[in-house]
Design a protein around this motif. Structure first.
Motif, PDB file in Angstrom:
ATOM      1  N   THR A  24      86.583  23.195  63.277  1.00  0.00           N
ATOM      2  CA  THR A  24      85.768  22.272  63.864  1.00  0.00           C
ATOM      3  C   THR A  24      85.546  22.678  65.536  1.00  0.00           C
ATOM      4  N   LEU A  25      86.663  23.033  66.019  1.00  0.00           N
ATOM      5  CA  LEU A  25      86.564  23.297  67.642  1.00  0.00           C
ATOM      6  C   LEU A  25      85.564  24.468  67.809  1.00  0.00           C
ATOM      7  N   ASN A  26      85.694  25.388  66.895  1.00  0.00           N
ATOM      8  CA  ASN A  26      85.208  26.799  67.047  1.00  0.00           C
ATOM      9  C   ASN A  26      83.373  26.162  66.925  1.00  0.00           C
ATOM     10  N   ALA A  27      83.224  25.508  65.789  1.00  0.00           N
ATOM     11  CA  ALA A  27      81.900  25.140  65.806  1.00  0.00           C
ATOM     12  C   ALA A  27      81.408  24.444  66.883  1.00  0.00           C
ATOM     13  N   ILE A  28      81.980  23.575  67.474  1.00  0.00           N
ATOM     14  CA  ILE A  28      81.490  22.995  68.905  1.00  0.00           C
ATOM     15  C   ILE A  28      81.381  24.204  70.109  1.00  0.00           C
ATOM     16  N   SER A  29      82.352  25.002  70.071  1.00  0.00           N
ATOM     17  CA  SER A  29      82.136  26.216  71.012  1.00  0.00           C
ATOM     18  C   SER A  29      80.842  26.944  70.958  1.00  0.00           C
ATOM     19  N   THR A  98      82.132  20.487  60.330  1.00  0.00           N
ATOM     20  CA  THR A  98      81.682  21.586  61.227  1.00  0.00           C
ATOM     21  C   THR A  98      80.089  21.028  61.351  1.00  0.00           C
ATOM     22  N   MET A  99      79.621  21.576  62.543  1.00  0.00           N
ATOM     23  CA  MET A  99      78.262  21.374  62.736  1.00  0.00           C
ATOM     24  C   MET A  99      77.602  22.830  63.179  1.00  0.00           C
ATOM     25  N   ALA A 100      76.393  22.840  62.769  1.00  0.00           N
ATOM     26  CA  ALA A 100      75.599  24.196  63.003  1.00  0.00           C
ATOM     27  C   ALA A 100      75.532  24.375  64.609  1.00  0.00           C
ATOM     28  N   PRO A 101      75.357  25.619  64.832  1.00  0.00           N
ATOM     29  CA  PRO A 101      75.001  26.069  66.480  1.00  0.00           C
ATOM     30  C   PRO A 101      74.180  24.990  67.137  1.00  0.00           C
ATOM     31  N   ASN A 102      73.028  24.741  66.350  1.00  0.00           N
ATOM     32  CA  ASN A 102      72.000  24.018  66.922  1.00  0.00           C
ATOM     33  C   ASN A 102      71.914  22.531  66.862  1.00  0.00           C
ATOM     34  N   HIS A 103      73.066  22.021  66.363  1.00  0.00           N
ATOM     35  CA  HIS A 103      73.071  20.468  65.883  1.00  0.00           C
ATOM     36  C   HIS A 103      72.891  19.872  67.368  1.00  0.00           C
ATOM     37  N   ILE A 104      73.916  19.994  68.426  1.00  0.00           N
ATOM     38  CA  ILE A 104      73.743  19.140  69.447  1.00  0.00           C
ATOM     39  C   ILE A 104      72.461  19.427  70.177  1.00  0.00           C
ATOM     40  N   ALA A 105      71.843  20.551  70.255  1.00  0.00           N
ATOM     41  CA  ALA A 105      70.393  20.837  70.655  1.00  0.00           C
ATOM     42  C   ALA A 105      69.483  19.848  69.895  1.00  0.00           C
ATOM     43  N   ARG A 106      69.503  19.825  68.609  1.00  0.00           N
ATOM     44  CA  ARG A 106      68.646  18.809  67.825  1.00  0.00           C
ATOM     45  C   ARG A 106      68.745  17.507  68.399  1.00  0.00           C
ATOM     46  N   VAL A 107      70.055  17.226  68.465  1.00  0.00           N
ATOM     47  CA  VAL A 107      70.255  15.688  69.067  1.00  0.00           C
ATOM     48  C   VAL A 107      69.791  15.359  70.266  1.00  0.00           C
ATOM     49  N   VAL A 108      70.163  16.368  71.166  1.00  0.00           N
ATOM     50  CA  VAL A 108      69.483  16.276  72.691  1.00  0.00           C
ATOM     51  C   VAL A 108      68.271  16.026  72.828  1.00  0.00           C
TER      52      VAL A 108
END
Length: 299
Positions: A24-29, A98-108
């Protein structure tokens, strides 16, 4: 609380997750956006989770806060995290997903492009114990129904403004299961503006023998009924038949004697839709799936 320039906080409760926590933490990183903060809440871990969090928190491009919550339970840990959020938006996440590398970018991007939104949902990819994978959709229509029966407000399936979470009263720390669905009922009852991210799922949820998600399968009827009683008080008498249907489905999936006893009690107290409740019970007992969706036109 200090001011923050980040848009969203990711709140993660952690209890004895040393085997899967780094996933999980690596997915956030790996997120392509760093417009977020992370709040990790250690909930009395007795393994190496705490040290792993401390080591991971060093030298990140985003702010990491590590908290301690001694009251047992995911709801208590999540509420502890919520009370320390200083960003305008909050996203709750579990420590084994986990979240894909672009997940937070999509949310923002959605937050910035649709400032009227109060709650943003998304589909998730759900990995079952047997190795199969399902797509669990988030619905912006009939949201209260889909939250109750299909888990649309499960922890990993949406984010919301911190103001909305606080206005709803935050997490119910008295609940040990279905606390996310109960909070979802309170959020939706406030009539927020809801939007959905389009496209393929960028969140993967893993059902494990010791995962938070697995708790639903292991919980006893009394614990689940406690959450349903709280949800019933939120939905009111007009939706009492929804609660009865949820109890009937629960009864059909439960082992004897608790299951049949709950079925008889629910049916005897039901003031409407008894035929539908009987159908739901026996259909589910025989292994049928999706009875709530099938009965939706009638209830």
């Amino acid at each position: 609380m200090s001011e923050s320039t980040a848009i969203i906080s990711i709140v993660i409760p952690v209890y004895n997750r040393e085997k899967v926590l780094m996933r999980t933490l690596n997915a956030i990183s790996a997120q392509t956006s760093t417009d977020f903060e992370v709040i990790l809440v250690d909930n009395n871990s007795s393994d190496n989770s705490a040290s792993m969090m401390s080591e991971w928190a060093q030298n990140r491009k985003f702010k990491v806060v590590i908290l301690q919550e001694h009251q047992a339970g995911a709801a208590a840990a999540r509420q502890c995290g919520l009370e320390h959020v200083v960003t305008p938006w909050t996203l709750f996440f579990d420590s084994d997903d986990t979240m894909a590398p672009n997940h937070i970018a999509r949310v923002v991007e959605a937050i910035k492009s649709q400032p009227e939104a109060d709650l943003i949902g998304w589909d998730i990819r759900f990995h079952n114990l047997g190795g199969t994978t399902d797509i669990k959709p988030f619905s912006v229509n009939d949201t209260q129904f889909h939250s109750l029966f299909h888990g649309s407000t499960g922890t990993q399936r949406y984010c919301a403004t911190t103001t909305l979470f606080n206005k709803a009263g935050g997490w119910n720390k008295a609940l040990s299961i279905w606390d996310d669905i109960e909070l979802g009922a309170r959020l939706i009852a406030l009539n927020p503006s809801i939007i959905k991210l389009k496209g393929e799922p960028t969140v993967d949820v893993y059902l494990g023998a010791d995962s938070i998600t697995m708790g639903t399968h292991a919980a006893n009827i009394d614990e689940l009924n406690k959450a349903l009683n709280s949800i019933a008080s939120i939905l009111g008498n007009e939706k009492a038949h929804w609660i009865n249907l949820k109890r009937i489905i629960l009864a059909a999936k439960s082992k004897a004697p608790d299951g049949p006893a709950l079925y008889r009690k629910t049916l005897s107290e039901a003031k409407s839709h008894r035929t539908a409740l009987r159908i739901a019970y026996y259909y589910t007992r025989l292994g049928g799936r999706g009875i709530a969706r099938l009965l939706r036109p009638f209830i």
